[in-house]
Every structure is written in C-alpha cells, then in structure tokens.
Design an enzyme around this catalytic site. Structure first.
Site, PDB file in Angstrom:
ATOM      1  CB  SER A  63      -0.867  -0.131   1.114  1.00  0.00           C
ATOM      2  OG  SER A  63      -2.307  -0.563   0.898  1.00  0.00           O
ATOM      3  CE  LYS A  66      -3.572   0.560  -1.201  1.00  0.00           C
ATOM      4  NZ  LYS A  66      -4.142   0.086  -0.316  1.00  0.00           N
ATOM      5  CE1 TYR A 188      -4.444  -1.175  -4.587  1.00  0.00           C
ATOM      6  CE2 TYR A 188      -5.188  -3.217  -4.914  1.00  0.00           C
ATOM      7  CZ  TYR A 188      -4.826  -2.437  -3.721  1.00  0.00           C
ATOM      8  OH  TYR A 188      -5.341  -2.367  -2.602  1.00  0.00           O
ATOM      9  CE1 TYR A 239      -4.191   1.490   4.329  1.00  0.00           C
ATOM     10  CE2 TYR A 239      -2.849  -0.003   6.133  1.00  0.00           C
ATOM     11  CZ  TYR A 239      -3.431   0.103   5.126  1.00  0.00           C
ATOM     12  OH  TYR A 239      -2.198   0.731   3.400  1.00  0.00           O
ATOM     13  CB  VAL A 257       0.298  -5.988   4.157  1.00  0.00           C
ATOM     14  CG1 VAL A 257      -1.510  -5.306   4.552  1.00  0.00           C
ATOM     15  CG2 VAL A 257      -0.446  -6.041   2.715  1.00  0.00           C
TER      16      VAL A 257
HETATM   17  N1  GLN Z   1      -2.099  -5.038  -2.132  1.00  0.00           N
HETATM   18  C1  GLN Z   1      -3.149  -5.826  -0.478  1.00  0.00           C
HETATM   19  C2  GLN Z   1      -4.755  -4.922  -0.943  1.00  0.00           C
HETATM   20  O1  GLN Z   1      -4.573  -4.913  -1.188  1.00  0.00           O
HETATM   21  C3  GLN Z   1      -2.607  -3.896  -0.029  1.00  0.00           C
HETATM   22  C4  GLN Z   1      -3.427  -3.886   1.272  1.00  0.00           C
HETATM   23  C5  GLN Z   1      -2.284  -2.860   2.272  1.00  0.00           C
HETATM   24  O2  GLN Z   1      -0.317  -2.875   1.472  1.00  0.00           O
HETATM   25  N2  GLN Z   1      -2.309  -2.760   3.784  1.00  0.00           N
HETATM   26  O3  GLN Z   1      -5.012  -6.074   0.148  1.00  0.00           O
END
Ligand code: GLN
Length: 303
Positions: A63, A66, A188, A239, A257
């Site tokens: 993530s 992003k 994505y 988050y 993650v």
């Molecule tokens: N690729 C992961 C997902 O879409 C990204 C989530 C994350 O890093 N929080 O679940």
C-alpha cells in the site's frame, strides 16, 4: 547530528520487537518473508542517505504504492480526483466493503483499498499504464533503474483478490470507475507488488520532504500539492491506527502489508522502515516502534 549512529542505535533498540505480530498471509507469496528482518533508511532532503539493518533488502511495498499513485494523479490532474474520493480517516480496516456501500461508492480516502483502486483507475485513464508510470516515478526518483514488479506476488494477490475484486465491482456499480474492472485490478496488483529496498523507497519519497521538488531538482508536485499528500498520509496513511501513529510517531506516514512504512519530516528527510511482522491494523510493529524512537531521539516530530 550523527544520523548513521542514531539509525544503528534504533535498529538495536527494536531488536526485541522483531518478529512480534504476524506476516501478512492473505497474500500467500508474502507469507514466506522472514518476520525477523528489519531495516531502516533516511534520505535527507539535501542529499545524504543513511541506513542500518536490512536496509538494502528488497521487499513488497504494497500500500505504500498508493502515495505515488496519488502524487502522480495530482501532478497530472490537479485536484479533480477529490470529486471521486473523500479525504477523511476511515476508522475501519483498509479493505472494508461495508463502508464503501454506506458511502454510496465514494471511498473514504485514497489510501484504503477502495480509494486506491479509484486513484489507479484515474491514473490508468491519464497514462494508459498506471503501474508502469508508478514504476517510472520510483526509478527516476531513486535513481535505481532495476526497480520492478515481483510478478509472483502480483499473481498471488490476483489469485486471492476476491475482496479487492468485490470492491472494484461495487465501485463500478456506483459509476466510480472509468476503465474495465479487470484492467484496473491488474494495475493495482502490479503497483502493490513493486519491490524496493528501504534505501530506494526513502530516496523515492524524498520529494515529499522537499515541498514537491524531484531528485533531479525540477518541481514534480507544487508545494501546495506536496503539503496535501503529506496531510492525507498523516490522517489516513495507517488506516484505523492513524490516531495511534500520530500519537506515537507524529509524522505523515504510509504503511503497507509487506511491512514497510514511509514517513516524512517536511523540510528535512524521508524515512523508510521495514519489518514484516504486522499488528492488528496491518502496520509493522517494529517499524512503528523504530519511528517512535526516531522522532524521540531527533526531536523531529511535526508536533
Ligand atoms: N495489496 C494489498 C491489498 O490490496 C495492499 C494492502 C495494504 O498494504 N494495506 O490487500
């Protein structure tokens, strides 16, 4: 300030936390990473780069990508993305479907999965290759032309991506996607599967500590846009733990993650930490502790 010494002390200080939490296993190919790994790097706004621990080991940025998709869309499109995504903290897990339905298909912010899928969709319209343009930005800013997608991770995520797929279809049902669901999701998953080291990621994020000025010295974002990206990182980047992150670290930050976190000290530096074992909100346990130590030892919290 002896930055190299500080990083080495922090890596030692967080050693007991290595492995605390659990490695993300809902993307099976991430599950094989050693939970004991830990690295940290600081890229100063004016050039020098420092690192300690496993700072030159590549990991899946997930993530954290992003931040770069949002920055690219803002660089092309200025503020128009905000008609399609809010910028409020979610207070819910990063992959919540309930909230998206309650908000009638407008994601709460660009850093939860639903919001990031909308941003990727926009970037795909603007460039024709969203993941490729993020990879190009990362290569250019870090100076490392070898940065690439780990295709095994991308395939693993696609194979187990039912929830993201459900989210993308829900967005499409509300008319909030411009491109076919499958193309948006492929981009994505690829952007999440980009592999970088702490060093690469710190240098690639440095423009956010330089009021939008790229590594090459030209403006990438305006100071106004750079301020806005940092603000959304502060309020939404970790988050439902964004409040706790602000309390402990006191910097704009974005986690993934894969266990990485990027944090920005505006005007001074970009920091990357990586420790794959995650707490309940999907943020690196040792990584947050290291950033807490960093702002305590340097006094560089924004508060
Ligand atoms: N690729 C992961 C997902 O879409 C990204 C989530 C994350 O890093 N929080 O679940």
């Amino acid at each position: 300030m002896d930055m190299q010494g500080i990083l080495e002390e922090i890596v030692d200080a967080v050693a007991p936390l290595r492995g605390q939490g659990s490695v993300a296993s809902y993307i099976p190919s991430l599950g094989g990473v050693s939970p004991e790994s830990f690295g940290m790097s600081v890229a100063m706004a004016d050039g020098p780069v420092y690192g300690a621990g496993d700072w030159r080991t590549p990991f899946s940025i997930q993530s954290i990508s992003k931040v770069f998709s949002l920055a690219l869309v803002m660089s092309y499109d200025y503020d128009s993305i905000w008609a399609r995504v809010f910028r409020e903290p979610s207070g819910t897990p990063f992959n919540s479907l309930l909230q998206l339905e309650a908000d009638h298909g407008i994601p709460r912010n660009p850093f939860i999965n639903a919001g990031a899928i909308v941003v990727t969709d926009r970037l795909l319209t603007l460039t024709g290759d969203a993941a490729g343009s993020i990879r190009g930005l990362l290569r250019r800013e870090s100076g490392n032309p070898a940065i690439d997608v780990d295709s095994a991770v991308a395939a693993s995520e696609a194979e187990h991506g039912h929830r993201n797929s459900a989210m993308a279809h829900l967005l499409a049902s509300y008319g909030n996607l411009e491109n076919p669901v499958e193309r948006v999701l492929a981009n994505y998953f690829d952007q999440c599967a980009l592999e970088l080291t702490c060093e690469d990621l710190a240098t690639a994020s440095r423009f956010l500590s330089r009021h939008g000025v790229s590594s090459g010295g030209t403006p990438f974002l305006t100071p106004h846009q750079s301020k806005r990206v940092n603000a959304v990182m502060l309020t939404c980047g970790t988050y439902d733990a964004a409040g706790e992150f602000a309390y402990r670290v006191g910097l704009p930050g974005k986690s993934g993650v894969g266990g990485g976190i990027v944090a920005i000290v505006p005007g001074r530096c970009a920091i990357t930490v990586w420790g794959p074992a995650l707490g309940p909100s999907g943020n690196s346990v040792a990584g947050i502790a290291a950033l807490d130590e960093f702002t305590t030892r340097t006094g560089w919290s924004i508060f």
